[in-house]
Design an enzyme around this catalytic site. Structure first.
Site, mmCIF file in Angstrom:
data_model
loop_
_atom_site.group_PDB
_atom_site.id
_atom_site.type_symbol
_atom_site.label_atom_id
_atom_site.label_comp_id
_atom_site.label_asym_id
_atom_site.label_seq_id
_atom_site.Cartn_x
_atom_site.Cartn_y
_atom_site.Cartn_z
ATOM 1 C CB SER A 69 -0.948 -0.016 1.282
ATOM 2 O OG SER A 69 -0.077 -0.008 2.390
ATOM 3 C CE LYS A 70 -2.537 6.318 -2.846
ATOM 4 N NZ LYS A 70 -3.350 7.286 -2.703
ATOM 5 N NE ARG A 71 1.165 -0.351 6.081
ATOM 6 C CZ ARG A 71 0.069 -1.021 5.669
ATOM 7 N NH1 ARG A 71 -0.759 -0.323 5.352
ATOM 8 N NH2 ARG A 71 0.021 -2.265 6.092
ATOM 9 N N GLY A 92 5.564 3.084 0.202
ATOM 10 C CA GLY A 92 6.224 3.987 -0.836
ATOM 11 C C GLY A 92 5.280 3.958 -1.974
#
Length: 471
Positions: free
Chosen positions: A239-241, A243
């Site tokens: 996920s976005k966390r 990167g």
């Protein structure tokens, strides 16, 4: 006769093209190219509430940037409604589907009641054997087997068996006439003669439903291969966390497409201990036999390393073409800068070792491309001192007398004589000259800097630096 392999990548245009989706596309593309098959692109846009034209455009742009060219398509499901309706009618006619008149409220209450009892919240088949067909709102459901197992062979996982009691009479067509995902996938794959379905294992639970539809329509099943998911470093779904997950974000951050393709190919596939591949090697070596079913962990540092290696092996002229847009986007050069490709290429041998991304290379070369350099105040205070002034003046005099084109050996001799005459070490001269020529303390080798800038520009900057020194 040998079967012609036909594979597809079928993204839903509900957002950007995710790194995980790209890896799926890549495995399909590599397999098709390896065996001389056909690679199709199909846009699964039946979810009208979430699908957007912007997303479709972004998916096509990302695929084009990565060089994952398709042989057929892009097909769009929204343009195939008549085909879906015809297959729904076939299932109704052969008794494998039926109209269900249960209201959404009844179905939802049934689901809640079964959950409260700790049971599988599936449809109870109330309309399964109705003889009447009133003109009233309804959905179309598959008449699924009530016992036994649905079994299929997975090329990576072997035989997979699903207890039919866990399945229900799932919906094929909604009340508004729109088809559901599992139904259209089967119709499309059959209609487009897909021989191999290579996709993420998050679709594994969809496969028994799709197998039942293939069988109900009397259609030949494709071969299935469910590849592992890509996880973040904490072993949770990427996920976005973890990167950037958008493919084009990596393009905009200065990653090379071949580096991204190389890295993603190695997430779940291997060929011995080899890490860096040309695209031709990936196609030649790719095989289902070397795909692992264990989850792949996305490592941004490893991707950056692969990008660095790819940059260093990229021909200078090609690298210059890739760096050029970043010189403008990073405000190092104006849009209409007038620099020739040849002049940009000339800097690449010195710069390609000084950046892990195209953006880093662009900034490493700012001293070369900018007419007026910006000085780092701390570097000026530390190195452009009264002690350094006579050294810089000696370099100016020596450079003025030097014939063109400048040569590295002559520069080295000038620098050595200057420090020897002053009884100093080379560093006492190299850093002040570096600050004078580049504005900072980090750059390619000092002789390379002078050679890159040329005699006139080097002299201009050295004289300016001498003028900055008081006394």
């Amino acid at each position: 006769m040998t079967e012609t392999v036909r594979v597809r990548f079928a993204p839903s245009p509900t957002g950007f093209l995710h790194i995980g989706g790209v890896r799926t596309a890549l495995f399909n593309w590599l397999y098709a190219r390896h065996v001389g098959g056909t690679f199709l692109l199909r846009v699964e846009d039946t979810d009208a509430s979430r699908s957007t034209e912007d997303s479709i455009k972004e998916i096509l742009e990302a695929m084009a940037w990565l060089g994952l060219d398709w042989d057929e398509g892009p097909y769009r499901q929204t343009e195939r409604q008549d085909t879906y309706n015809a297959h729904i009618q076939t299932l109704l006619d052969n008794g494998h589907a039926y109209r269900c008149y249960c209201t959404p409220e009844r179905v939802e209450q049934l689901r809640k009641d079964l959950q409260a009892e700790g049971k599988n919240p599936k449809y109870d088949g109330l309309c399964r054997n109705r003889d009447d067909q009133p003109d009233a709102p309804h959905v179309i459901r598959l008449k699924a087997p009530l016992e036994g197992a649905t079994v299929f062979d997975d090329l990576l996982r072997g035989k997979v068996s699903w207890d039919n009691r866990e399945l229900d009479d799932f919906i094929l067509q909604r009340t508004d006439g729109s088809p559901t995902y599992n139904f259209v996938v089967v119709v499309d794959d059959a209609d487009m003669n897909i021989t191999h379905v290579i996709r993420g294992d998050d679709h594994l639970s969809n496969t028994p439903k799709q197998v039942l539809i293939f069988d109900a329509l009397g259609l030949e099943r494709p071969k299935f291969a469910h590849i592992s998911m890509i996880l973040g470093s904490d072993k949770t779904r990427l996920s976005k966390r973890h990167g950037a997950t958008s493919t084009l974000a990596y393009r905009d951050m200065g990653y090379l497409r071949d580096a991204v393709v190389n890295y993603l190919a190695r997430l779940g596939w291997s060929h011995g201990d080899q890490e860096i591949f040309t695209r031709e090697e990936l196609i030649r070596f790719f095989s289902m036999d070397n795909i692992t079913t264990s989850a792949a962990v996305f490592n941004p540092e490893k991707l950056l390393w692969v990008n660095e290696q790819t940059i260093q092996s990229t021909p200078d002229e090609t690298l210059a073409q890739l760096v050029a847009p970043f010189l403008v986007s990073e405000n190092i050069l104006p849009e209409n800068h007038g620099w020739t490709q040849e002049a940009i290429t000339r800097a690449m041998p010195s710069l390609k070792q000084r950046g892990k991304t195209l953006i880093e290379i662009a900034h490493a070369g700012a001293f070369y491309f900018k007419e007026e350099i910006e000085y780092d105040e701390k570097a000026v205070a530390k190195f452009l001192t009264a002690e350094a002034k006579p050294l810089l003046e000696a370099v100016v005099s020596g450079l003025e007398a030097m014939a063109e084109p400048l040569e590295s050996e002559a520069l080295e001799a000038l620098f050595k004589k200057t420090v020897e005459d002053a009884g100093l070490k080379l560093g006492k001269l190299a850093q002040p000259v570096r600050v004078a020529l580049t504005g900072g303390t980090a750059s390619p080798g000092i002789y390379d800097v002078v050679l890159l800038l040329g005699k006139d520009k080097s002299l201009k900057r050295l004289r300016h630096a001498v003028g900055l020194i008081a006394g």
